[in-house]
Structure formats: structure tokens, C-alpha cells
Write an enzyme that holds these catalytic residues in place. Structure first.
Site, PDB file in Angstrom:
ATOM      1  CD  GLU A   1      -3.522  -5.710   3.866  1.00  0.00           C
ATOM      2  OE1 GLU A   1      -4.423  -4.989   4.362  1.00  0.00           O
ATOM      3  OE2 GLU A   1      -2.319  -5.441   3.911  1.00  0.00           O
TER       4      GLU A   1
ATOM      5  CD  GLU B   1      -3.128  -0.928   2.134  1.00  0.00           C
ATOM      6  OE1 GLU B   1      -3.105   0.038   2.919  1.00  0.00           O
ATOM      7  OE2 GLU B   1      -4.071  -1.738   2.065  1.00  0.00           O
TER       8      GLU B   1
HETATM    9  C1  NOJ Z   1      -4.179  -2.325   5.160  1.00  0.00           C
HETATM   10  C2  NOJ Z   1      -2.848  -2.459   5.799  1.00  0.00           C
HETATM   11  O1  NOJ Z   1      -1.958  -3.033   4.897  1.00  0.00           O
HETATM   12  C3  NOJ Z   1      -2.885  -3.229   7.087  1.00  0.00           C
HETATM   13  O2  NOJ Z   1      -1.648  -3.088   7.712  1.00  0.00           O
HETATM   14  C4  NOJ Z   1      -4.028  -2.762   7.938  1.00  0.00           C
HETATM   15  O3  NOJ Z   1      -4.024  -3.336   9.201  1.00  0.00           O
HETATM   16  C5  NOJ Z   1      -5.314  -3.078   7.208  1.00  0.00           C
HETATM   17  N1  NOJ Z   1      -5.310  -2.340   5.968  1.00  0.00           N
HETATM   18  C6  NOJ Z   1      -6.553  -2.699   7.995  1.00  0.00           C
HETATM   19  O4  NOJ Z   1      -6.590  -1.349   8.189  1.00  0.00           O
END
Ligand code: NOJ
Length: 768
Positions: A356, A161
């Protein structure tokens, strides 16, 4: 359907789960500093978090038990290179190697993310991502990762991200290192991050001891269309890859972080919009950034709805009040998994992994010691079902990593959000497998076969009735039942009907808008996979202000032959209301077909027909071939075969629009049973029945009908192919939903236990 080798995984990151200990050799990173500055909610820190660095053996064993096939985890740059470059911390190498080997021993395939946001503080002190040297720093880290882990791990992801660590870390400052830099610097950081990614890809491959697979894991809010209209779809696609974000939010852009990597160029629209802030961008940079990748990761959580406005330009569609959301206040938008995945795949055409996806819930340990998280299960089911649809429509998706396995440290939010499918008590480190994890286990086991897209969810189908104006109709369907009727000659309410002359529509829920006949065709399992070729029954409420014609119905054989394959009509009536001295026509007095024909021809109606007295609460079965008529003043709930075939013998010489209604004398004579069976015992009272039990009123070849007088509560298992229910008095609850007089619904097969309570009277039926 998902590919046979579909990768069902879970994801996490180092800083969120590992924890640390004295003497582990781990260097300080920007999140440690951020924590020390008191920037984490409630003063939380990640010093222990899930203590995964000590408990990974038990955590991987748990993954094995749950059937999890792959684990996307990250390595901490500053754990491996405490100063960010140079000296390698051998303890870190040993720890990560043991973790990977342990994972593999448990049948869990490792996917390493190199950078999940914990930038080494030593390098931050030298300018961090803003210093162009970061490209070489990151490349050096990539070399160490490849040299130390490529023999035991095949899959690598460079950045997680970039939108977040660039924007939240350096523009809004909500994440470490908590900076609010000028746009120019932030664009430089973004460009540096992309170049660092490129050089890391080169080094990963160069220093790996064998061919490896490399990908990248950006994120995005997905646009999805308000409808399937091509112009709405285009509006969504255009916005997704466009530049609508305000400048102070520009880093959430999708194309800016994806096009250079996957297409080798920054998008023109962005180059124009951002021109004044951009660093020098060379061809060499673009070649570096666009190193060939083996797969494309995408972290996807939610999206927004778009439509084409009046001028054809994309327009945002507001979310309705009460829109579903997660505990983190993020909207629940499974559509983004269908449209977003398609849009992204169609533009970049690389094998894709959802790196994710998941949700934060307010999970607590229940009194039974378990953690029930139905919201998460619903969320995941809807999203993964939408993903299957995208796959079925051509998107090459190879795997799905659920965020996340263990509840963990949610960055600036500390431990206030629980995203895990395994509950962690941060006081004791006890893990409890949540219901959603057991559910995910079944998804994995069945390769998605248990998803709602493949197993239609059971919901009670509440139906909107269809109303029919009749010359004999009245307005009691409004005055007594509260329906909005089309006029004051409304004779019939087709309350549960899939007949083409009046097909009821499902009022709410996931099947809202479908007609009952569509439901029957599309979801046979909801109707017990019945052998009938159409929904077999029809439930009506009849309001007879005046007498109905004297009539008769055919049986299946006659109707099938003479009425275009229609069902015959066996029916039964429950008298909802009637005057004191009410009567019904049931049967006739002719001794033979000749006499019958003769009496009809001569209009000897009073001699021909038989009347039986009735009162409120009476019940009567009308078999095909029975001459019958409902008299004025009666209100009736009718359960019948799904047929609209009625043969009129006599219509009291009434006129509609100046003309008599059609009679069907010959068909009537054909089908009337002669001599008629005695009508003496045909009427029985269904009042004063025992309360709170389903009381059977009739069971014939086509249906069973029950009456339920409820005063209190009843729970029963729905074991019929389907169960129709109509509330004819009072109000109450069914499975937690309010119901009242005039509501009609179908409880599908497989619904399981049905819980009802209230003070109400219901009629119920099912087909044979
Ligand atoms: C994206 C992130 O990569 C992760 O670290 C985070 O915990 C989740 N989103 C949830 O917010």
C-alpha cells in the site's frame, strides 16, 4: 529500473468498498457494531460505500482500461464464515470466485488479503484477538480460503497492518472494536495475531490445490537520515528498528511485528523493555510465527528524519514550518521509499512488495467535469521515483500496489478522506477517472520510464549571482539592484554563469544547490541536449564606477589555441544606466597592424581609440577583435559567450596593490581587427519598443538576444534549447512566481507554455 515483470497494482479492502445487501448471507463484524455505536465521523457507514459487490464488473473493466496489472483486495471473514467458524456462506464463495474470474478476464492478477480488519462479531463476542482460540479460528478461515480460491488465485496475504488493528483497535480504541485494554492484554493480542498468521500460512499451503505464494503486509513509519553521512544513516536505521515509541503508542513498532515473522525471534531490546507485560513466549510459538514466506509486503505512507546527535546517539529532526502534507495531515516524505525500503530489505532479505501507498487529497469534480489531482500525481511520482532508486541500489522489490483504486470508506473517518485514483460520487456511484489514474496508466505502460527520476522535471531555474570586486567597480549593484554585494568596489554581477570562475547556484526548487555547470552536465535534456560541451553563455551586470581597461577579445579559434580550449568572446551590451554625455570606446583608427603596434608602443591612445556617444537603453554588439572599453558611470547588462578571456591593451596606468594589472599587448595586436569596421551604426536604441512582444535585438553565430517590455500579460511556448531571462526593471509574475528587478532565471527546454504578467522590462537570450 523496475524489473520487466514488475507488478503494478492497486489495493483495497472488503469493508471499505464492497457494501452489503439483504440476504447476502454476510455475518456481522466489529465495524458494523462500531458504526452502530456512532463511532464513525459524521455518522457515516459502509453499508453501501462503493457498492463494489454489485459493480465489480465495471470496476475491473476500468482497471483494464487503465492498464492495471494486479489487484490486492481483501475478503471479509464474516462474509465467508458468518459466525467466524463453522458454516460457510456459499453466496460469499460464489461472489468472490466470480470477482476473481472477472478480474482475470480483464487481465488483472488477484492478490487476496485474508484479514483487513473486519473481525467477525460472533468471535469478538468470544473474546476476539485476546482469546488464544483465535489462532485456530483464523487457521480454519485460511483453510476455507485455500480450498475455495487457490485454483484461481496464486497470491495470498495473511494480515494487513497488525500494528493498526492491534493498536488502534485495542490500545487507543479509535478503530473497532474500540477498546482501551491494559498493555498486558495488548501484547497478548499482538502475540496471538502473529501466531494466527503463522498457522494461517501453514493452512493456506496445506489446503491449497497447488503451490501458492504467501506473504504478510505490516506497516511502519519509516526513519530516514538527514544526510548521506554514515552516522546519520545509522541513526535512522537504529531508530527504525528500535523502541523509541512511548508505551501508549508502542504498537507502531516495526521490529516487534517483523522480526518474529521474518527472523524467528522478538528483538532483544523489546523483550527487555516490555518484559513486565509479555505473555509466555515459547520456542514453539516462534516456530509457528516464522513460517517461511514467499514475499514480504510493506504498507508505507510516510516517515521521519533522523540524524546522529552530538553524542552520536540518534536525534529526531523537526519538520520545518509548512512541511508538505496530505489532506489527512500526513507528511509527504518520499525519502522513506528509498531509505525505508532499503533498511527493511537489508534486514529481512525477502522479495518485497509495496502492498500500500498513496495519499488522501481534497478532490472535487472541476467545472470541466474532470477530477484534477496534481498533488497526488506529484506525491506518487516522488515516492515511486525514490522506490526506483532503492531498486537500483539493490532492494528486490517485485511490485507496487497503489492505495487505492476507488475513493472509499476510510474507517473511523468515514468518507471524509479521498484516497482513490478514481473519484466516486457516493450519492450516485458515478466513477470519474482522476488525472493521477491516467498518469499511473503511463507509469505502468512505460514501466516507470515517465517518472520524474527518468524524465527530469522542468522547473524554472532561478540563479544566485556571483559578484566580482574590480578596481573600477562601485556599489550600484546594491543601490540600484538590491543585491548584497561583497564591497563597494563590486564591478560585476555574474548573473547567469556556469564558468569555473563564477558558477551560479540554483536558488530553489528540486534542483536547489546545484551549480549551473552541474545542471548542464547532469540534465542535458533541460538544455535541449545542446551540442556545446559547456553552458555556452554568460550574463553579467557591470557597474563601472571608473573606466574599464581598453581591451579586446579573441575569437573561438584564437582562444581555443592559446587559452587552453576556452571559448572566444563575442558579446553585446544593453545600457542600463549612464550619465548624460556618456560614451563608449568602440574600434580604433590604425590602418595596419604595424601602425597599431606603433601607436600602442607610443601610448597614442587618444589618436588610436574611437569613442561613440551612448545613452540609456542603447544596445551594441562587440565582436571579437573589436577594441572596446566601458567608461566610468555606465551600468550595462552584458550577454556574452561563456569565456573569461580579456586582453588588456591599456589600463590607464592604474595600480592594484601598488602594481599595474597585467597587459596583453602581443595577444591584443594578434587579435585586433585591422582596419576596424566603422562604428557609426553600431549603437542602436532599444527604448520605446512595442510592448508585450519579445523584440529581437541581435542574432549572431552564438546567441540571440531579445528585450521584452511587459505591461500586462504575455504567454508563449518556450521552444528554444533554453531561455535566459533577466528582470532589469519592475516586477511581475512568471508561471505564478513573483519576480523583480535583479532576478535572473533559465527557462528549460520542454517547459511548455510560459505565462508572464506585470510591469517589467526583461532581457532574454538563448544560444545558437
Ligand atoms: C492502511 C489501511 O490498510 C487502509 O485500510 C487504509 O485505508 C489506508 N491505510 C489509508 O489510511
Amino acid at each position: 529500473m523496475f524489473r520487466e515483470d514488475f507488478v503494478w497494482g492497486v489495493a483495497s479492502s472488503a469493508y471499505q468498498v464492497e457494501g452489503r445487501e439483504e440476504g447476502d448471507g454476510c455475518g456481522k463484524n466489529i465495524w458494523d457494531t462500531f458504526t452502530e455505536e456512532g463511532r464513525i465521523q459524521d455518522g457515516h457507514n459502509s453499508y453501501v460505500t462503493c457498492d463494489h459487490m454489485h459493480r465489480y464488473k465495471e470496476d475491473y473493466a476500468l482497471m483494464r482500461m487503465l492498464g492495471i496489472k494486479a489487484y490486492r483486495f481483501s475478503m471479509s471473514w464474516a462474509r465467508i464464515l458468518p459466525e467466524g467458524t463453522g458454516r460457510v456462506n456459499e453466496k460469499a464463495i460464489a461472489l468472490y470466485r466470480d470477482m476473481i474470474l472477472e478480474m482475470k478476464k480483464n487481465g488483472v492478477e488477484p492478490y487476496i488479503t485474508m484479514y483487513h480488519w473486519e473481525f467477525p462479531q460472533a468471535l469478538q463476542d468470544k473474546g476476539g484477538w485476546l482469546n488464544e482460540e483465535v489462532i485456530d479460528w483464523f487457521a480454519e478461515y485460511a483453510k476455507v480460503v485455500a480450498e475455495n480460491f487457490s485454483d484461481i488465485c496464486e497470491n495470498f496475504i495473511t494480515l494487513n497492518e497488525p500494528q493498526c488493528f492491534v493498536g488502534l483497535g485495542h490500545l487507543s480504541g479509535v478503530h473497532a472494536p474500540g477498546m482501551k485494554l491494559p498493555y498486558k492484554d495488548v501484547f497478548q493480542i499482538a502475540h496471538n495475531a502473529l501466531r494466527a498468521h503463522g498457522k494461517a500460512v501453514i493452512n493456506l499451503r496445506k489446503y491449497a490445490c497447488r503451490p501458492i505464494k504467501v506473504g504478510y503486509a505490516p506497516t511502519c513509519g519509516m526513519a530516514y537520515p538527514a544526510s548521506n553521512k554514515p552516522e546519520d544513516i545509522e541513526a535512522a536505521r537504529k531508530t527504525l528498528f528500535g523502541f523509541h515509541q512511548p508505551m501508549d503508542n508502542w504498537t507502531w513498532n516495526v521490529a516487534w511485528f517483523n522480526d518474529p515473522v521474518f527472523l524467528g525471534k522478538y528483538p532483544e531490546e523489546g523483550l527487555k523493555k516490555f518484559a513486565e507485560y509479555l505473555p509466555e513466549i515459547t520456542e514453539e510459538d516462534m516456530n509457528l510465527i516464522s513460517q517461511p514466506l514467499d514475499f514480504m509486503g510493506q504498507n508505507i505512507y510516510n516517515g521521519y528524519m533522523m540524524k546522529a546527535g552530538a553524542d552520536g546517539e540518534p536525534e529526531f529532526v523537526d519538520r520545518y514550518a509548512g512541511f508538505p502534507k496530505t489532506a489527512a495531515n500526513w507528511p509527504v516524505t518520499p525519502e522513506c521509499f528509498y531509505w525505508g525500503v532499503r533498511f527493511i530489505y537489508e534486514r529481512y532479505k525477502l522479495p518485497m512488495f509495496i502492498t500500500e501507498n498513496g495519499m488522501s487529497c481534497h478532490d472535487n469534480v472541476a467545472l470541466d467535469g474532470k477530477v484534477h489531482d496534481p498533488d497526488r500525481q506529484n506525491f506518487l511520482d516522488l515516492y515511486i521515483s525514490a522506490l526506483q532508486k532503492a531498486v537500483d541500489d539493490g532492494a528486490d522489490v517485485r511490485g507496487y500496489f497503489l492505495w487505492t483504486f476507488l475513493d472509499n470508506f476510510e474507517w473511523d473517518k468515514g468518507y471524509t478522506e479521498r484516497f482513490g485514483i478514481v473519484h466516486v460520487d457516493f450519492r450516485t456511484q458515478k466513477r470519474i477517472v482522476k488525472d493521477s489514474a491516467y498518469w499511473y496508466q503511463k507509469v505502468i505502460e512505460s514501466n516507470g520510464a515517465n517518472l520524474s527520476i527518468n524524465q527530469k522535471p522542468r522547473q524554472i531555474l532561478f540563479l544566485d549571482p556571483v559578484f566580482k570586486q574590480m578596481i573600477w567597480g562601485g556599489n550600484q549593484l546594491e543601490t540600484k539592484f538590491g543585491y548584497q554585494i561583497p564591497g563597494d568596489k563590486t564591478g560585476e554581477c555574474w548573473a547567469v554563469s556556469a564558468h569555473p570562475n563564477g558558477d551560479c547556484v540554483v536558488r530553489e526548487g528540486i534542483y536547489a544547490g546545484k551549480t549551473l555547470s552541474e545542471m548542464w552536465k547532469e540534465y542535458p535534456e533541460l538544455f535541449g541536449n545542446s551540442a556545446y560541451d559547456r553552458f555556452p553563455l554568460l550574463i553579467k551586470i557591470i557597474d563601472a564606477k571608473d573606466d574599464l581597461s581598453i581591451q579586446v577579445h579573441p575569437d573561438d579559434a584564437y582562444a581555443g589555441e592559446h587559452e587552453n580550449g576556452s571559448f572566444g568572446k563575442t558579446e553585446c551590451w544593453y545600457i542600463l544606466d549612464c550619465p548624460e554625455d556618456a560614451a563608449l570606446v568602440v574600434g580604433h583608427n590604425a590602418g595596419s597592424k604595424e601602425e597599431l603596434a606603433d601607436m600602442i608602443a607610443q601610448g597614442k591612445w587618444s589618436e588610436l581609440i574611437r569613442e561613440v556617444p551612448v545613452k540609456k537603453g542603447d544596445f551594441i554588439q562587440i565582436n571579437p577583435g573589436t577594441v572596446h572599453a566601458i567608461k566610468g558611470g555606465l551600468m550595462i547588462l552584458e550577454t556574452q559567450q561563456n569565456s573569461d578571456i580579456t586582453y588588456r591593451v591599456y589600463d590607464y596606468d592604474r595600480l592594484t596593490d601598488g602594481k599595474p594589472r597585467q597587459l596583453h599587448v602581443q595577444q591584443s595586436i594578434d587579435v585586433i581587427t585591422v582596419p576596424a569596421p566603422s562604428a557609426d551604426d553600431s549603437v542602436k536604441s532599444a527604448l520605446e519598443l512595442p510592448k508585450n512582444v519579445m523584440h529581437e535585438l541581435i542574432s549572431c553565430d552564438y546567441y540571440t538576444v531579445w528585450k521584452l517590455d511587459l505591461d500586462g500579460a504575455i504567454s508563449f511556448e518556450q521552444t528554444h534549447p533554453f531561455l535566459i531571462m533577466s528582470v532589469i526593471e519592475g516586477e511581475g509574475l512568471v508561471n505564478g512566481q513573483m519576480i523583480k528587478k535583479g532576478d535572473h532565471f533559465v527557462i528549460p527546454s520542454g517547459m511548455g507554455q510560459v505565462d508572464m504578467q506585470g510591469e517589467m522590462v526583461l532581457m532574454a537570450s538563448t544560444a545558437k
